[in-house]
Design a protein around this motif. Structure first.
Motif, PDB file in Angstrom:
ATOM      1  N   VAL A 487     -46.627  58.250   3.352  1.00  0.00           N
ATOM      2  CA  VAL A 487     -46.323  56.880   2.947  1.00  0.00           C
ATOM      3  C   VAL A 487     -45.195  56.890   1.922  1.00  0.00           C
ATOM      4  CG1 VAL A 487     -47.219  54.783   1.868  1.00  0.00           C
ATOM      5  CG2 VAL A 487     -48.669  56.104   3.425  1.00  0.00           C
ATOM      6  N   ALA A 488     -45.333  57.747   0.909  1.00  0.00           N
ATOM      7  CA  ALA A 488     -44.288  57.831  -0.114  1.00  0.00           C
ATOM      8  C   ALA A 488     -42.962  58.278   0.481  1.00  0.00           C
ATOM      9  CB  ALA A 488     -44.729  58.791  -1.216  1.00  0.00           C
ATOM     10  N   ALA A 489     -43.006  59.215   1.434  1.00  0.00           N
ATOM     11  CA  ALA A 489     -41.771  59.709   2.045  1.00  0.00           C
ATOM     12  C   ALA A 489     -41.053  58.617   2.821  1.00  0.00           C
ATOM     13  CB  ALA A 489     -42.089  60.890   2.957  1.00  0.00           C
ATOM     14  N   LEU A 490     -41.805  57.799   3.548  1.00  0.00           N
ATOM     15  CA  LEU A 490     -41.185  56.704   4.293  1.00  0.00           C
ATOM     16  C   LEU A 490     -40.569  55.669   3.352  1.00  0.00           C
ATOM     17  CD1 LEU A 490     -43.800  56.176   7.153  1.00  0.00           C
ATOM     18  CD2 LEU A 490     -41.508  57.154   7.366  1.00  0.00           C
ATOM     19  N   LEU A 491     -41.229  55.408   2.234  1.00  0.00           N
ATOM     20  CA  LEU A 491     -40.676  54.463   1.263  1.00  0.00           C
ATOM     21  C   LEU A 491     -39.418  55.036   0.607  1.00  0.00           C
ATOM     22  CD1 LEU A 491     -43.952  53.162  -0.429  1.00  0.00           C
ATOM     23  CD2 LEU A 491     -42.596  52.077   1.365  1.00  0.00           C
TER      24      LEU A 491
END
Length: 541
Positions: A487-491
């Motif tokens: 999730v953090a990587a996509l953001l």
């Protein structure tokens, strides 16, 4: 003439997941870590391969097009794979989402089914093949491979809701497959070819009575693409399927919805370009008005639902409708902005799909019912004296990630969703030299994109207030690091897309220029010779 080793990179996005999936298929249920390592390694290799293809298409291959003859039969007779800037970009996006899905699935979801990783690799094979193939029948083959794998994955983590959604999903796609085959048969009967470059050349020279039959075949075949692309009313299946699918599967469904839009973009700008004779601009108006109707349907669905999975599904429908409307509008500068929107919206919805399950862990049924009751009866909640307790790290992460997803989906500043919509508005209002000024259709697209963004922020704000503010006492959810990282990587990827918008737009402008010059693309595919035979020294047929 010899084949450079780099040309073999074109076929690797199909071969790598095929081999990985076949190797993992015999493994027993207890070999989860080994299967994850093989699957994740395959996805990393696919990302490296896709980045290499992007570099080759942007500077090494003549005309930015790499051609690979799978059986060394020159086009239009053999199986042709073509890599250009557009297909390389789609391969990079596929690999990134696959890595996020696998990373998220590793602690729990991948352990539910013994064949999750094999089916996932076969799904990647089908998606990558659809992006690379240059033959309509092989496009059908890759579509069916992609769908067959998705049937098993949608059922992954079996429950009653997934069973009902999967039956609907399978039935709809089987009907679409039948229409696809009928359309292929009609097209082949009238043109004698299914190679896309050759089809563009043959279709431009068609005369009556074959012209009408060819258009009928294209229309029937387009229904299959538009079912996958979720055009209204063909996309009724999508919200239910998104809501029922497990998060790592739903993230790939987000991408699969975009495959339909990609195929429409590829075929329509190649075969039905402005200089295509009697078939020029065939179906453009239907795509434009159908896309606008899809935006209306998706926005209305978002406003009417409270289910997080269905919100994500309707957001994907709005995204697909916007892309189809832009393709039908037929303005090159607008296509550049739409490709940026394609990437930004896919990343945003994918991150939101993964975030949904994490947020639901801290929403108890009683707290949700209390929030709805207070909203319905306008009950005022008198604030108590603050106790000074801190916000748990997990809750803080989820709330901030949700806010970022909401900004991206609604298209509000400062993230990539705003840049994408601003770019589309700028392209509509400034069409450039030689292009017609904005007309009623352009104003309608602008109004719908703007209104759908407002509806998205209302829907997501309503959900956020009920979850993070009016939900009462909430226990901090237990989050696994493997679930937080994707999730953090996509953001972070969305932020990078915003910060590096200028070079990304420059690359997308080159893609738009390529696909709006179909003659150069056709020439590159049809004039590439096969390799000489080893015995005769002559070129293969």
């Amino acid at each position: 003439m010899t084949l450079a080793w780099t040309d073999h990179l074109i076929v690797l996005p199909v071969l790598l997941p095929l081999v990985a999936g076949a190797v993992m298929a015999p493994f027993t249920e207890g070999r989860h870590n080994l299967k994850f390592a093989l699957g994740y390694g395959s996805a990393l290799a696919l990302l490296a391969n896709a980045l290499a293809l992007m570099v080759l298409a942007d500077g090494s291959w003549p005309g930015g097009v790499g051609v690979y003859f799978a059986a060394n039969w020159a086009a239009p007779f053999g199986i042709t794979l073509v890599a250009d800037r557009l297909s390389a970009l789609m391969l990079v996006l596929t690999a990134l989402l696959a890595l996020a899905a696998l990373h998220y699935a590793q602690p729990r979801w991948s352990r539910i089914s013994v064949h999750f990783h094999s089916l996932f690799q076969f799904l990647l094979m089908g998606i990558n093949g659809a992006f690379l193939t240059h033959d309509i029948f092989n496009l059908f083959v890759f579509f069916e491979l992609m769908l067959a794998a998705s049937y098993g994955l949608v059922l992954h983590g079996y429950n009653a809701a997934r069973l009902r959604a999967s039956m609907q999903y399978i039935a709809v796609n089987l009907v679409a497959a039948l229409l696809f085959l009928i359309g292929i048969a009609l097209i082949y009967a009238t043109t004698g070819t299914l190679n896309m470059a050759d089809l563009a050349r043959q279709a431009a020279a068609l005369q009556a009575p074959y012209l009408g039959l060819f258009k009928a075949g294209v229309a029937v075949m387009a229904l299959a693409f538009l079912v996958k692309g979720a055009m209204w009313p063909l996309g009724f299946w999508l919200p239910t399927t998104y809501a029922a699918a497990s998060p790592p599967v739903a993230i790939m469904l987000v991408l699969m919805t975009k495959v339909g839009a990609y195929v429409v973009l590829r075929i329509w700008l190649l075969v039905f370009a402005d200089g295509a004779g009697a078939v020029a601009r065939f179906g453009y108006d239907a795509l434009m008005w159908g896309g606008m109707a899809t935006i209306v349907f998706g926005a209305a669905g978002m406003l009417a639902t409270d289910t997080t999975g269905r919100i994500a599904g309707y957001a994907a429908i709005v995204s697909s409708g916007t892309l189809l409307a832009v393709i039908g509008y037929g303005q090159p500068q607008l296509v550049t902005a739409a490709l940026y929107y394609f990437i930004a919206s896919t990343i945003a919805i994918a991150a939101f799909v993964l975030l949904i399950e994490l947020i639901d862990r801290m929403r108890t049924p009683g707290a949700a019912l209390l929030a709805l009751t207070m909203e319905a009866y306008a009950v005022e909640d008198s604030p108590a004296e603050p106790k000074g307790s801190g916000v748990p790290a997990a809750t803080a992460f989820l709330s901030l990630a949700f806010a970022a997803c909401a900004l991206m989906i609604a298209g509000l500043p400062p993230l990539s969703g705003f840049v994408a919509k601003f770019g589309m508005f700028h392209a509509l209002l400034n069409p450039g030299a030689g292009a017609a000024a904005i007309g009623p259709a352009g104003w309608a697209i602008m109004a719908l994109v703007f209104t759908s963004g407002l509806i998205a922020i209302i829907t997501l704000l309503r959900f956020g207030v009920r979850t993070f503010w009016a939900g009462g006492a909430m226990l901090p959810p237990r989050l696994h690091a493997a679930e937080v990282v994707p999730v953090a990587a996509l953001l972070v990827l969305s932020v990078a897309l915003t910060v590096e918008a200028q070079p990304v737009y420059a690359y997308l402008a080159r893609i738009s220029a390529d696909i709006h010059r179909p003659g150069l693309y056709v020439e590159r595919v049809l004039t590439t010779p096969a390799l000489p035979g080893p015995a005769s020294g002559k070129e293969a047929p």
